[in-house]
Structures are given as C-alpha cells and as structure tokens.
Design a protein around this motif. Structure first.
Motif, PDB file in Angstrom:
ATOM      1  N   TYR A 344      11.892  80.535 -18.459  1.00  0.00           N
ATOM      2  CA  TYR A 344      10.390  79.987 -18.686  1.00  0.00           C
ATOM      3  C   TYR A 344       8.867  80.016 -18.542  1.00  0.00           C
ATOM      4  O   TYR A 344       7.563  79.384 -18.630  1.00  0.00           O
ATOM      5  CB  TYR A 344      10.850  78.129 -19.922  1.00  0.00           C
ATOM      6  N   GLY A 345       9.308  80.006 -17.105  1.00  0.00           N
ATOM      7  CA  GLY A 345       8.323  79.760 -15.960  1.00  0.00           C
ATOM      8  C   GLY A 345       6.844  80.456 -16.653  1.00  0.00           C
ATOM      9  O   GLY A 345       6.251  80.690 -16.715  1.00  0.00           O
ATOM     10  N   ALA A 346       7.131  82.022 -17.231  1.00  0.00           N
ATOM     11  CA  ALA A 346       6.267  83.176 -16.858  1.00  0.00           C
ATOM     12  C   ALA A 346       5.492  82.822 -18.296  1.00  0.00           C
ATOM     13  O   ALA A 346       4.080  82.619 -18.455  1.00  0.00           O
ATOM     14  CB  ALA A 346       6.825  84.154 -17.149  1.00  0.00           C
ATOM     15  N   GLN A 347       6.580  82.283 -19.885  1.00  0.00           N
ATOM     16  CA  GLN A 347       6.376  82.311 -20.897  1.00  0.00           C
ATOM     17  C   GLN A 347       5.328  80.616 -20.984  1.00  0.00           C
ATOM     18  O   GLN A 347       3.554  80.930 -21.328  1.00  0.00           O
ATOM     19  CB  GLN A 347       6.881  81.411 -21.705  1.00  0.00           C
ATOM     20  N   ILE A 348       5.654  79.235 -19.835  1.00  0.00           N
ATOM     21  CA  ILE A 348       4.576  78.601 -19.870  1.00  0.00           C
ATOM     22  C   ILE A 348       3.222  78.566 -19.528  1.00  0.00           C
ATOM     23  O   ILE A 348       2.262  78.238 -20.089  1.00  0.00           O
ATOM     24  CB  ILE A 348       5.109  76.965 -18.589  1.00  0.00           C
ATOM     25  N   VAL A 349       3.140  79.700 -17.795  1.00  0.00           N
ATOM     26  CA  VAL A 349       2.259  79.916 -17.861  1.00  0.00           C
ATOM     27  C   VAL A 349       0.807  80.607 -18.621  1.00  0.00           C
ATOM     28  O   VAL A 349       0.014  80.930 -18.266  1.00  0.00           O
ATOM     29  CB  VAL A 349       2.114  80.415 -16.345  1.00  0.00           C
ATOM     30  N   ARG A 350       1.578  81.585 -19.413  1.00  0.00           N
ATOM     31  CA  ARG A 350       0.854  82.589 -20.372  1.00  0.00           C
ATOM     32  C   ARG A 350       0.379  82.197 -21.173  1.00  0.00           C
ATOM     33  O   ARG A 350      -0.493  81.992 -22.200  1.00  0.00           O
ATOM     34  CB  ARG A 350       2.036  84.139 -20.722  1.00  0.00           C
ATOM     35  N   LEU A 351       0.967  80.586 -22.291  1.00  0.00           N
ATOM     36  CA  LEU A 351       0.322  79.269 -23.367  1.00  0.00           C
ATOM     37  C   LEU A 351      -0.710  79.014 -22.556  1.00  0.00           C
ATOM     38  O   LEU A 351      -1.248  78.783 -23.210  1.00  0.00           O
ATOM     39  CB  LEU A 351       2.070  78.619 -22.961  1.00  0.00           C
ATOM     40  N   VAL A 352      -1.085  78.568 -21.074  1.00  0.00           N
ATOM     41  CA  VAL A 352      -1.320  78.044 -20.835  1.00  0.00           C
ATOM     42  C   VAL A 352      -3.194  79.509 -19.920  1.00  0.00           C
ATOM     43  O   VAL A 352      -3.888  78.893 -21.151  1.00  0.00           O
ATOM     44  CB  VAL A 352      -1.313  77.453 -19.563  1.00  0.00           C
ATOM     45  N   SER A 353      -2.296  80.222 -19.776  1.00  0.00           N
ATOM     46  CA  SER A 353      -4.173  81.839 -19.862  1.00  0.00           C
ATOM     47  C   SER A 353      -4.648  81.511 -21.411  1.00  0.00           C
ATOM     48  O   SER A 353      -5.218  81.454 -21.647  1.00  0.00           O
ATOM     49  CB  SER A 353      -3.563  82.709 -19.759  1.00  0.00           C
ATOM     50  N   GLU A 354      -3.083  81.792 -22.488  1.00  0.00           N
ATOM     51  CA  GLU A 354      -4.285  82.131 -23.251  1.00  0.00           C
ATOM     52  C   GLU A 354      -4.385  81.331 -24.221  1.00  0.00           C
ATOM     53  O   GLU A 354      -5.524  81.143 -25.094  1.00  0.00           O
ATOM     54  CB  GLU A 354      -2.847  82.671 -24.153  1.00  0.00           C
TER      55      GLU A 354
END
Length: 401
Positions: A344-354
């Motif tokens: 879920y690392g990519a989803q976590i950072v994507r959440l931050v970005s979005e």
C-alpha cells in the motif's frame, strides 16, 4: 511575530527620518542613519522574499512570486515521492523496525497504561465511542456481520477442525473430554433406568415375563453397562477407550485428507450459515459486543481497573520480560509493516498527493505558513538587523576612505 517584524521595519523608517533630519547635529547621527537606511533595505528585501513564497507582494502579479500556490501540484507530487523514497520502502521500514523493540514498548504501556498515556487512551476511547454512536447501528451491524459471514464462507473449516483435533490428541487434551462423555453416558443411563426396564419388559416374550426373567435381564443389562463404562473410565488401555481414540484419530485424518469428508463439512457449514437462527445469533452477538464496547470506551478507567486491566497488565509484563515473545512480536510487527509498505506504499503516497492537490491554493498557503510562520518572521527580523549592521560597516569604511 509578523507584528514584531513589521514594527521593527517601521521603527527603522522612523529612525531613518529622524537621523536624516538631524544628521548635522553630531557625527554619530550619520551612523544611525546608515544603520536605519540599510536596515530598511534588508527588512523590505526579506519581507518581499518571505511574502513571495506564499502570495503576490501587495497583490502585484510579479513574476516568480506566490511560489507555493502556483506550484501546488508539483509540491504535492514532490512530497509524495519524498515520502515513498525515504519512508515507505520495505528496506527503510525493515531497518527502522529492526532497531525498535516495539514489543517491549507495548508491554510497558499495557503494564502501566496510566503512566503518561491517559490522554492518549482517553482520546482514542472517546473517538471510538463517537464513531460507534454516530454511525447507524443497523448499517454498521450489517457491515460487521456481513464481513464476519464472508470470512466464514471463505474459510475451509474441515482442515482447520482436523488440525485442531489432531493437535489435541497429540497433547492428550482429548482425554478429559472422553472421560466426561463416559460419565455423562452413565448419568444418562442412571436417570433413565425405569424407561430401559420398561422397554425390555415390553420386548420380552410371554415366558420371560411369566417367569420374571425379564426384570433380571434388564438389571443384568444395566449392571453390564455400568461396569463397562466404569472400566472404560478407570482403565487407561481399555479396548473401548482405544476404540474411541482410534475413531477420533481417523476423524482428524479424514477432516484433513478425505475429500468427501471435507465436502460434507462444507455443506454443513453452508447450511448453518444460511439458517435464520444463525443470523439471529449474529444479531445478538453484535448487539452485545457493541454495547459492551461502548461501556468500555466510555469508561476506560473502569475497564482497565477490572479483569480486562489485569489481563492487559499480565500481557504487558510478559512482553517486557520474555525475550522470546518479544522476538516473535517484533518479527510479526516488522513483517506486517513491511508488507503494508510494499502493498500500500504507492496508495498512501498517492493519497497524500491527491489530498494536497484537492486543497485550494489558499489552504495550502495557510497550512504551510502556519507550520513555519514564526521562523519566516525571524528571517525578516534577522534581515533588518543584519542589513543595519552592514550599513554601519559600509558607512565606517566610507568615512575611513
């Protein structure tokens, strides 16, 4: 701090006006003028630099100002990439968790949860209670029961039961169950002696009843059953006991390896899950659990002061003292967090970005400026004072030349 920095700039302007008006009174006034003049320049330059980070100075669309609002999306992507590269890679998580004894820390908290952690505990308990009370009980219960039922449907029950039964037989934990069943059988026979005697009497022929042998036959059968059960109970190597153990061992093997048995258990499980009585049992279980959880989180002190608190304290002491248990818990925590970062690392950072991208420019500006605002105003103050000192130096050099 913004007021202090602005007041200092205004003070430099007043000093500059005063020193320029009365510069001829004394040579020292020239130094004051040089200090105030350079301080104004330094303060204004740093005010412009600080302001340009967050907005257009004086509202003028000067190029390369309002840097943060204009580059909000790029900043969001950069923050996300920074998080993923430096914090959420499996190597970083594993290295960091390898240096942390999370089991001992957890044990210290559980052993004495009131030592500096009451605010954390109370806040978390209040949050859980608010969530439980704000969500629709029927909808939340439906989600919880649906999730539990889905997990049970996916669970292949037969191998699990077979493994549990095999482990119990290997450890000898089945013996008290067998002995209890034998005692219960004896009690059942004793409680139904009149019924057994009456059944034998009805099935006996006329000659047996006329001679009274039917009663003797019934008593002999009952005595034989009692003797058989008693011998089975006290003789460890009794044939009946061995037969029961062999049957249990065969059942454990079939539950794991026999496809027909596994299919039969799955059908029974499906029938149980589809039974309305099971749904009613789940409803009652959920309501009792929800009510109990609300009682605990609304009164965490009381919960921690009772049996739950004592159990948690014992677990905490075990985590603190048992190094083998610490290794197991730490290894589990490390593997869990590494797995989370991998999946879920990519989803976590994507959440931050979005999330940052969805913020409007003013929100981004206010939050960043609020986080580092005092230091930014110290930049203005330092710029004013350093500028004044440079002015003094330049004025002294000019007089020397």
């Amino acid at each position: 701090m913004r007021i202090v920095a602005t007041f200092l700039l205004v003070l430099m302007a007043v000093l500059y006006a005063f020193s320029r008006r009365y510069e001829g009174l004394h040579p020292a006034v020239g130094f004051l003028r040089a200090f105030a003049e350079a301080a104004m320049v330094g303060g204004l330059a740093d005010w412009f630099a600080v302001t340009a980070l967050f907005r257009h100075p004086l509202g003028l669309p000067i190029p390369h100002t309002a840097i943060i609002p204009e580059n909000k999306d790029r900043i969001a992507d950069t923050m996300a990439a920074f998080l993923q590269t430096n914090f959420l890679t499996p190597q970083v998580v594993a290295r960091r968790m390898g240096a942390v004894n999370s089991a001992a820390a957890m044990g210290a908290f559980l052993a004495d949860p009131r030592a500096g952690e009451s605010r954390l505990r109370d806040g978390a308990a209040g949050l859980v209670a608010d969530v439980l009370e704000s969500l629709d009980p029927e909808e939340l219960g439906g989600l919880a029961k649906g999730a539990l039922k889905a997990q049970l449907e996916r669970l292949e029950l037969s191998p699990l039961l077979g493994q549990l039964l095999g482990a119990a037989i290997a450890d000898g934990r089945h013996m008290p169950v067998i002995e209890s069943l034998i005692r219960k059988a004896a009690e059942t026979i004793e409680a139904n002696e009149p019924l057994i005697q009456a059944t034998i009497h009805e099935r006996a022929n006329t000659i047996l009843r006329w001679t009274g042998l039917d009663e003797k036959l019934a008593n002999a059968i009952l005595d034989g059953l009692y003797k058989l059960l008693a011998e089975t109970l006290v003789v460890p190597d009794h044939p009946v006991r061995r037969k029961i153990e062999d049957g249990l061992a065969a059942l454990a093997h079939d539950l794991v390896h026999d496809a027909e048995m596994r299919a039969r258990v799955e059908r029974m499980k499906t029938e149980v899950l589809a039974n309305p009585a099971f749904a009613r049992w789940l409803d009652a279980l959920w309501e009792r659990g929800r009510t109990r959880l609300l009682q605990i989180v609304r009164n965490p002190e009381g919960a921690l002061g009772g049996q739950l608190g004592a159990s948690l304290a014992e677990l905490g002491l075990a985590l603190q003292r048992d190094e083998r248990l610490q290794r197991v818990v730490n290894r589990f925590a490390r593997r869990t967090l590494v797995g989370v970062s991998t999946r879920y690392g990519a989803q976590i950072v994507r959440l931050v970005s979005e999330t940052v991208k969805r913020w409007d420019a003013r929100t981004v500006t206010d939050r960043i400026e609020g986080a580092v605002g005092r230091d930014l105003q110290f930049i203005r103050i330092n710029g004013t004072l350093v500028g004044g000192l440079v002015g003094l130096l330049l004025h002294a050099v000019d007089l020397a030349l």
